[in-house]
Design an enzyme around this catalytic site. Sequence first.
Site, PDB file in Angstrom:
ATOM      1  N   ASP A  54     -22.719   4.576   8.776  1.00 60.28           N
ATOM      2  CA  ASP A  54     -22.978   3.277   9.458  1.00 60.28           C
ATOM      3  C   ASP A  54     -23.628   2.654   8.600  1.00 60.28           C
ATOM      4  O   ASP A  54     -23.166   1.162   8.493  1.00 60.28           O
ATOM      5  CB  ASP A  54     -23.563   3.703  10.589  1.00 60.28           C
ATOM      6  CG  ASP A  54     -23.244   4.384  11.595  1.00 60.28           C
ATOM      7  OD1 ASP A  54     -21.981   4.741  11.667  1.00 60.28           O
ATOM      8  OD2 ASP A  54     -23.811   5.086  12.275  1.00 60.28           O
ATOM      9  N   HIS A  59     -24.054   3.419  19.670  1.00 61.95           N
ATOM     10  CA  HIS A  59     -22.813   2.671  19.356  1.00 61.95           C
ATOM     11  C   HIS A  59     -21.986   2.165  20.566  1.00 61.95           C
ATOM     12  O   HIS A  59     -21.621   1.209  20.535  1.00 61.95           O
ATOM     13  CB  HIS A  59     -21.851   3.644  18.536  1.00 61.95           C
ATOM     14  CG  HIS A  59     -22.270   3.915  16.964  1.00 61.95           C
ATOM     15  ND1 HIS A  59     -22.684   2.961  16.263  1.00 61.95           N
ATOM     16  CD2 HIS A  59     -22.754   5.224  16.410  1.00 61.95           C
ATOM     17  CE1 HIS A  59     -23.124   3.414  15.047  1.00 61.95           C
ATOM     18  NE2 HIS A  59     -23.080   4.911  15.248  1.00 61.95           N
ATOM     19  N   PRO A  62       0.916  -1.195  -0.017  1.00 61.94           N
ATOM     20  CA  PRO A  62      -0.038   0.007   0.176  1.00 61.94           C
ATOM     21  C   PRO A  62       0.756   1.511   0.132  1.00 61.94           C
ATOM     22  O   PRO A  62       2.065   1.138   0.340  1.00 61.94           O
ATOM     23  CB  PRO A  62      -0.963  -0.104   1.400  1.00 61.94           C
ATOM     24  CG  PRO A  62      -0.624  -1.521   1.753  1.00 61.94           C
ATOM     25  CD  PRO A  62       0.646  -2.321   1.176  1.00 61.94           C
ATOM     26  N   THR A 108       3.989   2.781   2.970  1.00 65.28           N
ATOM     27  CA  THR A 108       4.601   1.599   3.587  1.00 65.28           C
ATOM     28  C   THR A 108       6.296   1.787   3.742  1.00 65.28           C
ATOM     29  O   THR A 108       6.904   0.951   4.229  1.00 65.28           O
ATOM     30  CB  THR A 108       4.151   0.532   3.164  1.00 65.28           C
ATOM     31  OG1 THR A 108       4.208   0.081   1.717  1.00 65.28           O
ATOM     32  CG2 THR A 108       2.581   0.132   3.793  1.00 65.28           C
ATOM     33  N   GLY A 109       6.752   2.411   3.013  1.00 63.41           N
ATOM     34  CA  GLY A 109       8.309   2.544   2.794  1.00 63.41           C
ATOM     35  C   GLY A 109       8.828   1.799   1.804  1.00 63.41           C
ATOM     36  O   GLY A 109      10.171   1.467   1.865  1.00 63.41           O
ATOM     37  N   GLU A 161     -24.605   8.268  19.156  1.00 63.78           N
ATOM     38  CA  GLU A 161     -23.379   8.112  19.618  1.00 63.78           C
ATOM     39  C   GLU A 161     -23.408   6.887  20.924  1.00 63.78           C
ATOM     40  O   GLU A 161     -22.568   6.048  21.051  1.00 63.78           O
ATOM     41  CB  GLU A 161     -22.429   8.902  19.768  1.00 63.78           C
ATOM     42  CG  GLU A 161     -22.020   9.879  18.777  1.00 63.78           C
ATOM     43  CD  GLU A 161     -21.428   9.171  17.536  1.00 63.78           C
ATOM     44  OE1 GLU A 161     -20.811   8.265  17.754  1.00 63.78           O
ATOM     45  OE2 GLU A 161     -21.781   9.609  16.388  1.00 63.78           O
TER      46      GLU A 161
END
Length: 655
Positions: free
Chosen positions: A533, A462, A236, A239-240, A459
């Site tokens: 959601d 959740h 990805p 990532t270096g 909230e």
Amino acid sequence: MAMDNKNNNKNNKPNMPKFNLSWIYILILVALGIFWYTGGSNSPDGLGRDASYAQFKEYVDSGWAAEIVVNSDDKTLKMYVQPEHIRDVFDAGTDKVGSKPYVNVEFGSVDKLEEYLTEAQKNEKFNGNVSYDNKHGSGLLDILLNLAPLIFFIAIWIFLMRRMSGGGSGGGVFSVGKSKAKLYEQGNELGITFKDVAGQEGAKQEVQEIVEFLKNPQKYTNLGGKIPKGALLVGPPGTGKTLLAKAVAGEAGVPFFSMSGSDFVEMFVGVGASRVRDLFRQAKEKSPCIIFIDEIDAVGRARSKNPAMGGNDERENTLNALLTEMDGFGTNSGVIILAATNRADMLDKALLRAGRFDRQINVDLPDLNERKAIFDVHLKPVKIDDSVDVELLARQTPGFSGADIANVCNEAALIAARRDAQAVSKQDFLDAVDRIIGGLEKKTKVMTAQEKRAIALHEAGHATISWFCEHAAPLIKVTIVPRGRALGAAWYLPEERQITTKEAMLDEMCSLMGGRAAEELFIGQISTGAMNDLERATKSAYSMIAYAGMSDRLPNICYYNNQEYQFQRPYSETTAKIIDDEVLKMVNEQYDRAKKILLEHQEGHNALAEMLIRSEVIFAEDVEKIFGKRPWVSRSQEIMEQEEAADAPTPTLPE
């Protein structure tokens, strides 16, 4: 001493400006301008002045005209005055106006002028010569005006050729096919080694063999081994991959050619293939060396099976040249190709076969221990206080890449500087993580009391569901402060699992539906606040049924749409209807389950919502005070509790 004096004399000499050919051009233009404005063909023997046509006729009738020069194109004439009448016309002597002054006159019609002059000659009022001169300025100026279009097009051509050759340096237009790779004579000039690459232990172990081969090739060739042609770094973004390639060059200490895949792409036909050949020619001269091509998918994308469907011939020619050069090496030529991409699925199969890119090295997102090591690297230049816990920061950033972690450290430093702090604290890092994940806080956003209560109930829904679902991620905090496009958010600390069970995915889906369920139960109406959601729950349900085979009616079936299929969906319309029905059934079952859990813990949910309205932000400790200790303790919570117990001071017994 004599040498010192010479050196001092050299140093004392003024810095003379360098000669530039542009000076000559400027001088020529200035001279032409002066020549143009001074008239060019004006007589050096006298000066002129303007006069009207009526005054001209008076001068002629008075017998003062010595010679007349007519320019029929410009409808002007010059009347030279007889010497004895110069003072009558100019009110000055020859010492001021010259020996042959003239009068400039504009006339209307050449025919009328000729008739007037013929009549004046008959009446013996004018006995001079009448001549015609239709030349404009000097001959040199006429030549320049005629050549102006040609000079303009030559200048445009030179400008375009300079642009094509990258500013005119390096051989002009003939350098357009040269490689644009940046060469580091010694890879260690980059100053990057494996010590600068935190985490990625598996990837570093794989590329370590390449470094060993470049340092000691006889160790492998004596046993009949061959140099690996290339290694493809896949992973990805952030990532270096590029950093790892530079570290390989730094460790090996060999020449390092670095360029991007887009550097091969050019608007001119054949340039890309020419640059590929030139790059490999330079690499063979510097052998042993490393060629690094970043974002190779720009040139190595899979060739179209149907050339009529928009295939790019120039890109394909460049790819063919790259394939040929990678196969054309000698066995021990010592040239290794490293390439990086985050879109390996789009690369051409011929490029990925053994003999070209012999190995693919996966550079994945860092795990917990690797994130801790990355934090240690990026925290070196940051002034932190004793409250910063690197272990906690690593746990707070699941799914973060190395670039994301570097951004967290930078944002934390900026937040601390904004409040004029002398060091970066733990709260600055937590705020930085929240800033990156959720966006900037918008405390000034105006909300009504009804909207605020609805968000708090949402909230709190959740938080309540996640607290009582066994496999749901542990809660960290809940907030109703708007961030980015979200009006509220709940933060979790997910466990990093290699595989996910059906029960865990259903618990996560139930937690996602908790906000919408709370709205329906305790407000009596639903809103658009649950849109994100619902989107996540729907995608999760489709992946479970269509890909993971977790459906009752379609068990053990995966309809993954890979590149082998030439159509949109690898299943029939009947199966699509079954998938849709199963998704609807699964989501609604979890929605009903969420409402049931909320009704069982209605009082705690309402208390949690009221606390949110008052303080806007609540943490897991506050939820624990309302609902009690969580029935299920996750593995991450166990580890954190064990670490806290280990860090606690050991109590001493009284003697």
